[in-house]
Enzyme design. Sequence first.
Site, PDB file in Angstrom:
ATOM      1  N   GLU A  17       0.848  -1.590  -0.090  1.00  0.00           N
ATOM      2  CA  GLU A  17       0.210   0.103   0.744  1.00  0.00           C
ATOM      3  C   GLU A  17       1.115   0.860   0.086  1.00  0.00           C
ATOM      4  O   GLU A  17       2.104   1.146   0.580  1.00  0.00           O
ATOM      5  CB  GLU A  17      -0.837   0.459   0.933  1.00  0.00           C
ATOM      6  CG  GLU A  17      -2.341   1.026   1.229  1.00  0.00           C
ATOM      7  CD  GLU A  17      -2.390   1.406   2.507  1.00  0.00           C
ATOM      8  OE1 GLU A  17      -3.796   0.353   2.257  1.00  0.00           O
ATOM      9  OE2 GLU A  17      -2.298   2.311   3.387  1.00  0.00           O
ATOM     10  N   GLY A 108     -14.879   5.219   5.703  1.00  0.00           N
ATOM     11  CA  GLY A 108     -13.931   6.267   6.226  1.00  0.00           C
ATOM     12  C   GLY A 108     -13.876   6.737   7.190  1.00  0.00           C
ATOM     13  O   GLY A 108     -15.044   6.467   8.254  1.00  0.00           O
ATOM     14  N   LYS A 163     -22.155  -5.915   3.968  1.00  0.00           N
ATOM     15  CA  LYS A 163     -21.225  -5.375   2.799  1.00  0.00           C
ATOM     16  C   LYS A 163     -20.639  -6.600   1.963  1.00  0.00           C
ATOM     17  O   LYS A 163     -20.885  -5.925   0.964  1.00  0.00           O
ATOM     18  CB  LYS A 163     -19.594  -5.161   4.367  1.00  0.00           C
ATOM     19  CG  LYS A 163     -18.701  -4.620   3.325  1.00  0.00           C
ATOM     20  CD  LYS A 163     -17.857  -3.695   3.734  1.00  0.00           C
ATOM     21  CE  LYS A 163     -17.248  -4.033   5.461  1.00  0.00           C
ATOM     22  NZ  LYS A 163     -16.616  -2.773   5.622  1.00  0.00           N
ATOM     23  N   LYS A 270       7.001   3.465   1.886  1.00  0.00           N
ATOM     24  CA  LYS A 270       8.807   3.200   2.102  1.00  0.00           C
ATOM     25  C   LYS A 270       9.704   2.074   0.967  1.00  0.00           C
ATOM     26  O   LYS A 270       9.516   0.886   1.634  1.00  0.00           O
ATOM     27  CB  LYS A 270       9.250   2.780   3.750  1.00  0.00           C
ATOM     28  CG  LYS A 270       9.145   4.161   4.422  1.00  0.00           C
ATOM     29  CD  LYS A 270       8.799   4.127   6.012  1.00  0.00           C
ATOM     30  CE  LYS A 270       8.556   4.953   6.921  1.00  0.00           C
ATOM     31  NZ  LYS A 270       8.794   5.029   7.684  1.00  0.00           N
TER      32      LYS A 270
END
Length: 286
Positions: A17, A108, A163, A270
């Site tokens: 991600e 969110g 969901k 990173k």
Amino acid sequence: MKITELFRPGRVTLSFEVFPPKTSSSYESVAQATQEIAALRPDFMSVTYGAGGGTSEHTVQIASALREKYNVPVLAHLTCVSSTRAHVSSMVERLQQHGIQNVLALRGDIPAGGAPVNEYHYAAELVRDIKAQGDFCVGGACYPEGHVEAASKTEDIRYLKEKVEAGCDFLTTQMFFDNNILYNFLYRIREQGITVPVVAGIMPVTNVKQIRRITAMSGTYLPERFKAIVDRFGDDPAAMKQAGVIYATEQIIDLIANGVEHIHVYSMNKPEIAAGIQSSLSAILR
């Protein structure tokens, strides 16, 4: 490519991600980091999206570049908190225009100050709207320790099932640091008839500030073994980074050995962390 096409029995996947910059001035450095992670040839990469859509432009830019320039399957995050249906529809249309087939549908986090919900209350509503607008592969989030706002784990799994029934093709977990928590969660959701693929989300914690932020936001359980690592190496940034990568790698090895074949690493832009984990798993991922 739809991400679910990667989830074949017996095939281990490793994905990373990345998150877009908060300001345009830092776009180039973030783009460079995502390019270096893409060069590792992960199975796919996900690109996050700010709660209120503050980074929506950069999310589409980065996701599109990963797909078009680096030929990496991409999963674009989309949140609906404080959004109108018109805004969500326009974002889905933009993703479609850029050939992005995979969307992670998230409610969110409620913005600081508790801004009122606009037209969406739950991620399931967003899932339905995305599915209605095109032939997307839609993922959703799940919480092995239970969502912080849920009254109980049983209630949380009930909402999770709603969901999935709304159209989620797969689920990605929130970070966890004790694999037994995930194994217990998988048993519970399978019992409730949730059979879609579950991708384990792993966070390599490389500094003490991360740990404080994680526990403050989500109340994530930290095993004693992990706390000992922080106590011993937390004041030495280089040692903490190395220990954090090793701890995450050991988690992943245990997961794969126990049949959890899909791993998503929250690599925090990173490249060295992504590369370190991938290198340590090189023979395992063959």
